[in-house]
Design an enzyme around this catalytic site. Structure first.
Site, short mmCIF file in Angstrom:
data_model
loop_
_atom_site.label_atom_id
_atom_site.label_comp_id
_atom_site.label_asym_id
_atom_site.label_seq_id
_atom_site.Cartn_x
_atom_site.Cartn_y
_atom_site.Cartn_z
CB THR A 134 2.70 77.50 78.54
OG1 THR A 134 1.74 78.15 78.72
CG2 THR A 134 2.53 75.78 77.88
N GLY B 138 0.69 82.52 80.17
CA GLY B 138 1.51 83.14 79.10
C GLY B 138 2.20 81.92 78.47
CB CYS B 139 3.01 81.66 75.01
SG CYS B 139 3.78 83.43 74.69
CE1 TYR B 140 9.27 83.28 74.68
CE2 TYR B 140 8.36 85.44 75.20
CZ TYR B 140 9.12 84.61 74.41
OH TYR B 140 9.72 85.48 73.40
#
Length: 349
Positions: A155, A151-153
């Site tokens: 990362t 997920g972007c968060y």
């Protein structure tokens, strides 16, 4: 050798970003673009910035349409990838940009997503420190045929914290993460709180109080780094920008840990990384500087008054936070140079 690729979810933000990057990849040929509700339309009507693919017909996401490719990217809503992936041949490289294959714990999946747990695939964050000896996740991606993109968060959060956790410099039981994200992180579907009139000129928190779905994913990654008892308080906020994430993470320092020791650990972890850069002292990350790139800008400081480590990380949520990680993982899986088709240079102004 040229590899054929299909991208499902091609009309969404993540799928569109995968296509944008693949258009510049010298070893990949985009053969099929697929979606669901927008099937039957021309891609140019839905992703007008991808002019090289404007005349492509968007086909229905089915196993039949995705079969026969060397690589399949699944940029589908959470809970929809597993059924499609299960129908694809084992020799096909399948890269899932959704959450279906990120979590090892079926209990965590049930608590935060619900439904049947599809199991975990190798985690597509190559730079993640996964043990106290400094080994990285990339070794588990070489030659893999199934990869789950983070997920972007997670990362930004994991790159912010894993070196300190792995080196035993901080407590993994007292971690606070606050992240501000652009609205594209919520996807392309129409929602009242994402309308321009609602988001312009203001910020708002959401998923407050430990309820955000990325919480167990961050704790899982810190567990791999050596924080077996990792526990975080994670608060995401929605920022009035289209893309980007700025994460600030703090953790309680161990005894006799000073700034020089912390900086040395981060420079050792990321000094040779092509996409993760520890900024010079005094310079702090901005989301604008990493826009449309696979670059991770990171800075750290020790707060002696609170006895805490403070790490700030800037990424582009659609590139390094999703599609860039997918392409970087593809390169590792296929034995290509890891940086192929990717850039660490942002755009300005």
């Amino acid at each position: 050798m040229t590899y054929t690729a299909a991208v499902s979810g091609a009309t969404g933000y993540a799928g569109g970003e995968v296509l944008r990057l693949l258009c510049g990849h010298p070893d990949v040929q985009i053969t099929t673009v697929a979606a669901h509700s927008s099937a039957g339309q021309k891609l140019g009507a839905l992703q007008p910035h991808l002019h090289a693919l404007a005349d492509r017909d968007v086909v229905e996401t089915t196993a039949e349409n995705l079969a026969g490719h060397d690589v399949v990217f699944l940029a589908l809503p959470h809970g929809q990838s597993a059924a499609v992936a299960a129908q694809l041949p084992p020799e096909t490289l399948v890269i899932d940009a959704g959450a279906d294959h990120r979590l090892e714990s079926s209990r965590a999946w049930d608590a935060f997503y619900g439904g049947e747990h599809a199991g975990a695939w190798p985690y597509g964050l190559p730079e993640l420190v996964v043990d106290p000896d400094g080994r990285k996740q990339r070794e588990k991606l070489r030659g893999a045929t199934r990869i789950a993109v983070p997920g972007c968060y997670p990362t930004g959060s994991l790159l912010a914290l894993a070196p300190a956790v792995a080196a035993g410099l901080v407590s993994s039981r007292d971690i606070v993460v606050v992240s501000a994200s652009g609205t594209s992180g919520a996807g392309k579907s129409l929602k009242l709180h994402l309308l321009g009139a609602e988001t312009m000129g203001g910020m708002s928190p959401y998923g407050v109080g430990g309820g955000h779905r990325h919480t167990p994913e961050i704790e899982q990654g810190l567990g791999w780094a050596g924080g077996a008892d990792a526990q975080i308080s994670f608060t995401p906020t929605l920022a009035p920008m289209s893309r980007g994430i700025l994460t600030t993470a703090t953790a309680l320092l161990g005894p006799d840990v000073d700034g020089a020791r912390v900086r040395a650990a981060y420079e050792a972890a990321y000094g040779d990384e092509p996409f993760v850069h520890v900024l010079p002292e005094g310079q702090w990350p901005t989301t604008k500087s990493v826009q449309a790139s696979n670059h991770v800008a990171l800075q750290l400081a020790v707060d002696p008054h609170a006895g805490r480590l403070v790490v700030s990380v800037g990424i582009d949520n659609l590139t390094k936070g999703t599609a860039g990680a997918a392409v970087q993982s593809l390169n590792l899986a296929l034995g290509l140079p890891e940086t192929t088709g990717l850039t660490a240079q942002g755009v300005a102004p």
